[in-house]
Design a protein around this motif. Structure first.
Motif, PDB file in Angstrom:
ATOM      1  N   LYS A   3      45.666  29.289  34.841  1.00 15.39           N
ATOM      2  CA  LYS A   3      45.851  28.133  33.958  1.00 15.39           C
ATOM      3  C   LYS A   3      44.625  27.007  34.058  1.00 15.39           C
ATOM      4  CE  LYS A   3      50.861  28.149  33.735  1.00 15.39           C
ATOM      5  NZ  LYS A   3      52.103  27.363  34.183  1.00 15.39           N
ATOM      6  N   ARG A   4      44.333  26.822  35.419  1.00 15.15           N
ATOM      7  CA  ARG A   4      43.299  25.835  35.889  1.00 15.15           C
ATOM      8  C   ARG A   4      41.759  26.304  35.605  1.00 15.15           C
ATOM      9  NH1 ARG A   4      45.823  23.590  41.458  1.00 15.15           N
ATOM     10  NH2 ARG A   4      48.097  23.229  40.549  1.00 15.15           N
ATOM     11  N   ALA A   5      41.443  27.570  36.003  1.00 18.57           N
ATOM     12  CA  ALA A   5      40.146  28.053  36.180  1.00 18.57           C
ATOM     13  C   ALA A   5      39.879  28.851  34.878  1.00 18.57           C
ATOM     14  CB  ALA A   5      40.094  28.860  37.298  1.00 18.57           C
ATOM     15  N   ASN A   6      40.670  29.430  34.254  1.00 19.67           N
ATOM     16  CA  ASN A   6      40.578  30.097  32.945  1.00 19.67           C
ATOM     17  C   ASN A   6      39.697  31.180  33.416  1.00 19.67           C
ATOM     18  OD1 ASN A   6      41.247  31.133  30.511  1.00 19.67           O
ATOM     19  ND2 ASN A   6      39.338  29.673  29.575  1.00 19.67           N
ATOM     20  N   ASP A   7      39.995  32.289  34.528  1.00 17.85           N
ATOM     21  CA  ASP A   7      38.896  33.206  35.111  1.00 17.85           C
ATOM     22  C   ASP A   7      39.428  34.638  34.782  1.00 17.85           C
ATOM     23  OD1 ASP A   7      40.675  33.243  36.831  1.00 17.85           O
ATOM     24  OD2 ASP A   7      39.255  32.769  38.557  1.00 17.85           O
ATOM     25  N   GLY A   8      40.630  34.644  34.012  1.00 19.31           N
ATOM     26  CA  GLY A   8      41.258  36.006  33.877  1.00 19.31           C
ATOM     27  C   GLY A   8      41.654  36.737  35.061  1.00 19.31           C
ATOM     28  N   LEU A   9      41.878  36.553  36.204  1.00 19.15           N
ATOM     29  CA  LEU A   9      42.414  37.038  37.386  1.00 19.15           C
ATOM     30  C   LEU A   9      43.732  37.580  36.768  1.00 19.15           C
ATOM     31  CD1 LEU A   9      41.619  35.054  40.528  1.00 19.15           C
ATOM     32  CD2 LEU A   9      40.408  37.211  39.706  1.00 19.15           C
ATOM     33  N   ARG A  10      43.969  38.796  37.377  1.00 20.23           N
ATOM     34  CA  ARG A  10      45.341  39.235  37.391  1.00 20.23           C
ATOM     35  C   ARG A  10      45.929  39.653  38.588  1.00 20.23           C
ATOM     36  NH1 ARG A  10      44.854  44.584  35.185  1.00 20.23           N
ATOM     37  NH2 ARG A  10      42.756  44.333  35.372  1.00 20.23           N
ATOM     38  N   PHE A  11      47.256  39.288  38.991  1.00 20.92           N
ATOM     39  CA  PHE A  11      47.881  39.440  40.323  1.00 20.92           C
ATOM     40  C   PHE A  11      48.058  40.987  40.630  1.00 20.92           C
ATOM     41  CE2 PHE A  11      51.809  40.375  42.636  1.00 20.92           C
ATOM     42  CZ  PHE A  11      51.487  39.542  43.704  1.00 20.92           C
ATOM     43  N   GLY A  12      47.605  41.301  41.902  1.00 16.88           N
ATOM     44  CA  GLY A  12      47.948  42.583  42.484  1.00 16.88           C
ATOM     45  C   GLY A  12      48.987  42.519  43.272  1.00 16.88           C
TER      46      GLY A  12
ATOM     47  N   ALA B  65      43.647  40.277  43.840  1.00 19.54           N
ATOM     48  CA  ALA B  65      43.843  40.136  42.609  1.00 19.54           C
ATOM     49  C   ALA B  65      42.873  40.727  41.815  1.00 19.54           C
ATOM     50  CB  ALA B  65      43.796  38.587  42.195  1.00 19.54           C
ATOM     51  N   VAL B  66      42.992  41.179  40.556  1.00 21.37           N
ATOM     52  CA  VAL B  66      41.788  42.049  39.838  1.00 21.37           C
ATOM     53  C   VAL B  66      41.031  41.176  38.774  1.00 21.37           C
ATOM     54  CG1 VAL B  66      41.531  43.757  38.319  1.00 21.37           C
ATOM     55  CG2 VAL B  66      43.285  43.890  39.867  1.00 21.37           C
ATOM     56  N   ASN B  67      39.661  41.122  39.246  1.00 17.06           N
ATOM     57  CA  ASN B  67      39.020  39.982  38.083  1.00 17.06           C
ATOM     58  C   ASN B  67      38.675  40.624  36.838  1.00 17.06           C
ATOM     59  OD1 ASN B  67      36.952  42.167  38.503  1.00 17.06           O
ATOM     60  ND2 ASN B  67      35.745  40.762  40.111  1.00 17.06           N
ATOM     61  N   LEU B  68      38.184  40.325  35.750  1.00 14.93           N
ATOM     62  CA  LEU B  68      37.740  40.648  34.468  1.00 14.93           C
ATOM     63  C   LEU B  68      36.965  42.005  34.633  1.00 14.93           C
ATOM     64  CD1 LEU B  68      36.980  37.231  32.543  1.00 14.93           C
ATOM     65  CD2 LEU B  68      39.129  38.840  32.363  1.00 14.93           C
ATOM     66  N   ALA B  69      36.274  42.155  35.505  1.00 10.56           N
ATOM     67  CA  ALA B  69      35.307  43.351  35.558  1.00 10.56           C
ATOM     68  C   ALA B  69      36.441  44.562  36.302  1.00 10.56           C
ATOM     69  CB  ALA B  69      34.123  43.209  36.642  1.00 10.56           C
ATOM     70  N   GLY B  70      37.732  44.381  36.486  1.00 11.25           N
ATOM     71  CA  GLY B  70      38.485  45.334  37.189  1.00 11.25           C
ATOM     72  C   GLY B  70      38.275  45.745  38.454  1.00 11.25           C
ATOM     73  N   GLN B  71      37.653  44.850  39.244  1.00 12.50           N
ATOM     74  CA  GLN B  71      37.347  44.541  40.528  1.00 12.50           C
ATOM     75  C   GLN B  71      38.491  43.937  41.495  1.00 12.50           C
ATOM     76  OE1 GLN B  71      33.695  43.091  40.344  1.00 12.50           O
ATOM     77  NE2 GLN B  71      32.410  45.178  40.486  1.00 12.50           N
ATOM     78  N   ASN B  72      38.984  44.486  42.499  1.00 17.44           N
ATOM     79  CA  ASN B  72      40.000  43.763  43.446  1.00 17.44           C
ATOM     80  C   ASN B  72      39.181  42.888  44.273  1.00 17.44           C
ATOM     81  OD1 ASN B  72      42.104  45.200  42.537  1.00 17.44           O
ATOM     82  ND2 ASN B  72      42.015  46.772  44.363  1.00 17.44           N
ATOM     83  N   ALA B  73      39.621  41.867  44.444  1.00 17.40           N
ATOM     84  CA  ALA B  73      39.053  40.622  44.928  1.00 17.40           C
ATOM     85  C   ALA B  73      40.212  40.100  45.983  1.00 17.40           C
ATOM     86  CB  ALA B  73      38.382  39.800  44.298  1.00 17.40           C
ATOM     87  N   ARG B  74      40.083  39.556  47.204  1.00 17.17           N
ATOM     88  CA  ARG B  74      41.079  38.880  47.761  1.00 17.17           C
ATOM     89  C   ARG B  74      40.737  37.429  47.811  1.00 17.17           C
ATOM     90  NH1 ARG B  74      43.757  40.509  53.656  1.00 17.17           N
ATOM     91  NH2 ARG B  74      44.987  38.623  53.736  1.00 17.17           N
ATOM     92  N   PHE B  75      42.076  36.712  47.674  1.00 12.92           N
ATOM     93  CA  PHE B  75      42.174  35.309  47.753  1.00 12.92           C
ATOM     94  C   PHE B  75      43.203  34.971  48.783  1.00 12.92           C
ATOM     95  CE2 PHE B  75      40.858  36.889  43.995  1.00 12.92           C
ATOM     96  CZ  PHE B  75      39.699  36.013  43.439  1.00 12.92           C
ATOM     97  N   ASN B  76      42.947  33.384  49.013  1.00 14.88           N
ATOM     98  CA  ASN B  76      44.060  32.966  50.098  1.00 14.88           C
ATOM     99  C   ASN B  76      44.419  31.621  49.067  1.00 14.88           C
ATOM    100  OD1 ASN B  76      43.420  34.362  52.387  1.00 14.88           O
ATOM    101  ND2 ASN B  76      41.584  32.960  52.777  1.00 14.88           N
ATOM    102  N   ALA B  77      45.888  31.639  49.094  1.00 15.67           N
ATOM    103  CA  ALA B  77      46.583  30.412  48.360  1.00 15.67           C
ATOM    104  C   ALA B  77      47.343  30.091  49.338  1.00 15.67           C
ATOM    105  CB  ALA B  77      47.211  31.322  47.310  1.00 15.67           C
ATOM    106  N   VAL B  78      47.898  28.655  49.105  1.00 18.97           N
ATOM    107  CA  VAL B  78      48.808  27.751  49.820  1.00 18.97           C
ATOM    108  C   VAL B  78      49.610  27.208  48.706  1.00 18.97           C
ATOM    109  CG1 VAL B  78      49.108  25.848  51.257  1.00 18.97           C
ATOM    110  CG2 VAL B  78      47.162  27.068  51.689  1.00 18.97           C
TER     111      VAL B  78
END
Length: 116
Positions: free
Chosen positions: A55-64, A85-98
């Protein structure tokens, strides 16, 4: 002598209690969340964090999935989550959230969301 023995027993009891108490049960301490894969609530908090980030970044990430997590008892609970999470290119990426959550007021806030 009796005072000395009582002090020794009290000291040993306090030590045993401190060692046996999980870190998460201590207010303000971070503790590992066991079995995040099987914890439906933690997975839901992780999915919410990704959706809130989008909602904030509008980067299209999808939860894995949430792959690691810690919790901290405050006046509610802080969750520190490792999320795939999966980015728009379909690649998995790791994120840290609080995420801060207070169930009795139905409050949830995304405090941070960063690439790991």
């Amino acid at each position: 002598m009796k005072t000395c023995c009582r002090l020794l027993v009290a000291t040993i009891a306090a030590f045993v209690l401190a060692v046996a108490t999980p870190v998460a049960a201590i207010i303000g301490g971070w503790g590992v969340i066991p079995d995040v894969d099987d914890d439906a609530h933690v997975q839901e908090v992780g999915a919410w964090a990704v959706a809130e980030h989008v909602k904030r970044a509008n980067d299209g990430l999808r939860f894995g999935k949430v792959v690691s997590g810690e919790e901290q008892l405050v006046s509610g609970v802080n969750y520190r989550l490792g999320i795939v999470a999966v980015n728009l290119a379909g690649q998995n990426a790791r994120f840290n959230a609080v995420v801060y959550e207070q169930s009795w007021t139905n409050t949830r806030r995304l405090l941070s969301f960063d690439r790991a």
